[in-house]
Scaffold this motif. Structure first.
Motif, PDB file in Angstrom:
ATOM      1  N   ARG A 262      45.639  40.525  23.501  1.00 16.15           N
ATOM      2  CA  ARG A 262      45.471  39.173  22.996  1.00 16.15           C
ATOM      3  C   ARG A 262      46.783  38.394  23.068  1.00 16.15           C
ATOM      4  O   ARG A 262      47.859  38.948  22.846  1.00 16.15           O
ATOM      5  N   ASN A 263      46.675  37.113  23.404  1.00 18.34           N
ATOM      6  CA  ASN A 263      47.830  36.223  23.512  1.00 18.34           C
ATOM      7  C   ASN A 263      48.766  36.612  24.652  1.00 18.34           C
ATOM      8  O   ASN A 263      49.930  36.259  24.660  1.00 18.34           O
ATOM      9  N   ASN A 264      48.260  37.366  25.606  1.00 23.32           N
ATOM     10  CA  ASN A 264      49.028  37.732  26.789  1.00 23.32           C
ATOM     11  C   ASN A 264      48.233  37.403  28.049  1.00 23.32           C
ATOM     12  O   ASN A 264      46.999  37.398  28.032  1.00 23.32           O
ATOM     13  N   ILE A 265      48.944  37.158  29.140  1.00 24.56           N
ATOM     14  CA  ILE A 265      48.318  36.902  30.433  1.00 24.56           C
ATOM     15  C   ILE A 265      48.336  38.175  31.260  1.00 24.56           C
ATOM     16  O   ILE A 265      49.364  38.851  31.368  1.00 24.56           O
ATOM     17  N   THR A 266      47.195  38.511  31.844  1.00 25.11           N
ATOM     18  CA  THR A 266      47.125  39.548  32.872  1.00 25.11           C
ATOM     19  C   THR A 266      46.874  38.850  34.204  1.00 25.11           C
ATOM     20  O   THR A 266      45.919  38.076  34.329  1.00 25.11           O
ATOM     21  N   THR A 267      47.731  39.105  35.174  1.00 24.12           N
ATOM     22  CA  THR A 267      47.595  38.501  36.493  1.00 24.12           C
ATOM     23  C   THR A 267      47.146  39.560  37.495  1.00 24.12           C
ATOM     24  O   THR A 267      47.778  40.611  37.613  1.00 24.12           O
ATOM     25  N   VAL A 268      46.054  39.281  38.168  1.00 23.58           N
ATOM     26  CA  VAL A 268      45.523  40.163  39.212  1.00 23.58           C
ATOM     27  C   VAL A 268      45.714  39.445  40.537  1.00 23.58           C
ATOM     28  O   VAL A 268      45.264  38.315  40.707  1.00 23.58           O
ATOM     29  N   SER A 269      46.390  40.082  41.470  1.00 21.59           N
ATOM     30  CA  SER A 269      46.653  39.418  42.747  1.00 21.59           C
ATOM     31  C   SER A 269      46.426  40.376  43.901  1.00 21.59           C
ATOM     32  O   SER A 269      46.617  41.587  43.786  1.00 21.59           O
ATOM     33  N   GLY A 270      45.989  39.825  45.028  1.00 22.78           N
ATOM     34  CA  GLY A 270      45.750  40.623  46.216  1.00 22.78           C
ATOM     35  C   GLY A 270      44.894  39.852  47.195  1.00 22.78           C
ATOM     36  O   GLY A 270      44.520  38.698  46.952  1.00 22.78           O
ATOM     37  N   PRO A 271      44.537  40.472  48.326  1.00 23.14           N
ATOM     38  CA  PRO A 271      43.694  39.810  49.323  1.00 23.14           C
ATOM     39  C   PRO A 271      42.241  39.793  48.873  1.00 23.14           C
ATOM     40  O   PRO A 271      41.592  40.832  48.786  1.00 23.14           O
ATOM     41  N   ILE A 272      41.735  38.622  48.575  1.00 20.46           N
ATOM     42  CA  ILE A 272      40.368  38.481  48.077  1.00 20.46           C
ATOM     43  C   ILE A 272      39.387  38.233  49.218  1.00 20.46           C
ATOM     44  O   ILE A 272      38.234  38.671  49.163  1.00 20.46           O
ATOM     45  N   PHE A 273      39.821  37.570  50.276  1.00 21.27           N
ATOM     46  CA  PHE A 273      38.915  37.126  51.330  1.00 21.27           C
ATOM     47  C   PHE A 273      38.938  38.025  52.556  1.00 21.27           C
ATOM     48  O   PHE A 273      38.405  37.666  53.600  1.00 21.27           O
ATOM     49  N   THR A 274      39.570  39.187  52.455  1.00 19.68           N
ATOM     50  CA  THR A 274      39.628  40.133  53.559  1.00 19.68           C
ATOM     51  C   THR A 274      39.263  41.515  53.036  1.00 19.68           C
ATOM     52  O   THR A 274      39.357  41.792  51.839  1.00 19.68           O
ATOM     53  N   ALA A 275      38.859  42.401  53.935  1.00 22.35           N
ATOM     54  CA  ALA A 275      38.478  43.749  53.543  1.00 22.35           C
ATOM     55  C   ALA A 275      39.718  44.575  53.219  1.00 22.35           C
ATOM     56  O   ALA A 275      40.826  44.283  53.675  1.00 22.35           O
ATOM     57  N   GLY A 276      39.508  45.630  52.409  1.00 18.50           N
ATOM     58  CA  GLY A 276      40.613  46.529  52.075  1.00 18.50           C
ATOM     59  C   GLY A 276      41.404  46.042  50.894  1.00 18.50           C
ATOM     60  O   GLY A 276      41.277  44.905  50.444  1.00 18.50           O
ATOM     61  N   SER A 277      42.223  46.930  50.334  1.00 17.30           N
ATOM     62  CA  SER A 277      43.076  46.571  49.208  1.00 17.30           C
ATOM     63  C   SER A 277      44.306  47.445  49.227  1.00 17.30           C
ATOM     64  O   SER A 277      44.314  48.531  49.792  1.00 17.30           O
ATOM     65  N   SER A 278      45.358  46.967  48.590  1.00 13.06           N
ATOM     66  CA  SER A 278      46.601  47.717  48.545  1.00 13.06           C
ATOM     67  C   SER A 278      46.642  48.580  47.296  1.00 13.06           C
ATOM     68  O   SER A 278      45.743  48.577  46.475  1.00 13.06           O
ATOM     69  N   ALA A 279      47.710  49.331  47.128  1.00 13.16           N
ATOM     70  CA  ALA A 279      47.866  50.178  45.948  1.00 13.16           C
ATOM     71  C   ALA A 279      48.029  49.317  44.702  1.00 13.16           C
ATOM     72  O   ALA A 279      48.431  48.162  44.764  1.00 13.16           O
ATOM     73  N   PHE A 280      47.709  49.908  43.555  1.00 11.89           N
ATOM     74  CA  PHE A 280      47.822  49.196  42.284  1.00 11.89           C
ATOM     75  C   PHE A 280      49.226  49.328  41.726  1.00 11.89           C
ATOM     76  O   PHE A 280      49.862  50.369  41.836  1.00 11.89           O
ATOM     77  N   GLY A 281      49.701  48.251  41.095  1.00  9.21           N
ATOM     78  CA  GLY A 281      50.996  48.303  40.430  1.00  9.21           C
ATOM     79  C   GLY A 281      50.980  47.420  39.204  1.00  9.21           C
ATOM     80  O   GLY A 281      50.159  46.516  39.088  1.00  9.21           O
TER      81      GLY A 281
END
Length: 296
Positions: A262-281
């Motif tokens: 609560r009262n914090n921002i979580t930012t999720v970023s990565g390629p949304i419009f292309t296949a595949g995904s990178s490692a999580f950090g």
């Protein structure tokens, strides 16, 4: 496009009234009670950042809140005052100031501040129950406290509201192609109803909301959500779906184990419009209370 609510008349129940100016129903029995929503308290604490840092924004100047709502409940749990104040509607002298008339007694005061967009529906039922019954929750501030009217002396109350929302920002690292109209986000936990006294969600079954990105074709996008959490910190899966104008799903990303506070921002970023995904950090985001960055 954010639009302002039309003015909402004050609800007057039992032997009490509340408005921009004092309304005396029975001067022999009622005591003036003035409530000043002084500011919003915005904590800047992180998970491992030592003592909390706090700043306060005036109710009238903070752009994230369009509505102030004040409700006062008697000892039997009945609402004797319920008033919504809409920013900019011209029906008040000061956005954060309310004047009421109450008989001698013990009361529970609920003060809320929240954003409002066209189509939103918000209901306050009691000091322990409120809900966004439309598609999504909004940025929300809350404070519940006791009020005692013991004699004929006027009562002055200053109240500071605390943000109870978390925030999710979804940022694409690739550009929005033509034919992309909506981003649908599904939260596996949290909810749209909450307890004003604790600031926690009343349910933990999750919810879904859909955003229409404002970024032009060929640009990266950034869409936001304001989930209400069932506990102060929660970890949940987030499903991101890319839709066309006919609500057909073009791309789907599932981001597991996303942390929220609560009262914090979580930012999720990565390629949304292309296949595949990178490692999580994970790393800290220093806006609001330092939150999380989740890269996929």
């Amino acid at each position: 496009m954010k639009t302002k609510l039309i003015a909402i008349a004050a609800l007057v129940l039992l032997a009490a009234a509340c408005s921009s100016e004092s309304e005396v129903i029975n001067p022999d029995e009622l005591v003036p009670v003035k409530v000043h929503v002084n500011e919003f308290s915005i904590s800047m604490s992180g998970f491992n950042d030592g003592p909390a840092k706090t700043r306060a924004d005036d109710a009238a100047s903070y752009a994230g809140v369009d509505v102030l709502q004040l409700a006062i409940y008697d000892a039997d749990g009945k609402a004797v005052v319920d008033v919504k104040r809409i920013k900019g509607d011209g029906s008040y002298t000061s956005f954060g100031d309310f004047t009421c008339q109450l008989p001698v007694g013990n009361y529970t005061m609920v003060a809320l501040g929240y954003a409002h967009y066209d189509g939103d529906v918000f209901t306050l039922t009691s000091p322990t129950e409120a809900a966004y019954t439309s598609e999504r929750p909004r940025e929300t501030f809350s404070k519940v406290q006791s009020v005692q009217v013991t004699n004929s002396d006027a009562v002055d109350i200053d109240v500071t509201l605390d943000r109870i929302s978390a925030k999710l920002e979804i940022k694409s690292t690739d550009n929005r192609p033509a034919g992309i109209d909506k981003i649908r986000t599904t939260f596996a936990k949290g909810g749209k109803s909450f307890n004003p006294s604790t600031g926690l969600a009343l349910t933990d079954g999750g919810f879904t909301q859909t955003n229409s990105p404002s970024a032009a074709v060929g640009s990266t996008i950034n869409v936001g959500s304001m989930p209400l959490l069932y506990t102060d910190e929660e970890t949940m899966d987030i499903t991101i779906e890319v839709l066309d104008a006919g609500d057909n799903v073009l791309f789907t990303k599932v981001v597991p184990n996303v942390p929220f506070k609560r009262n914090n921002i979580t930012t999720v970023s990565g390629p949304i419009f292309t296949a595949g995904s990178s490692a999580f950090g994970f790393k800290l985001n220093t806006t609001w209370g330092p939150g999380y960055n989740v890269t996929f």
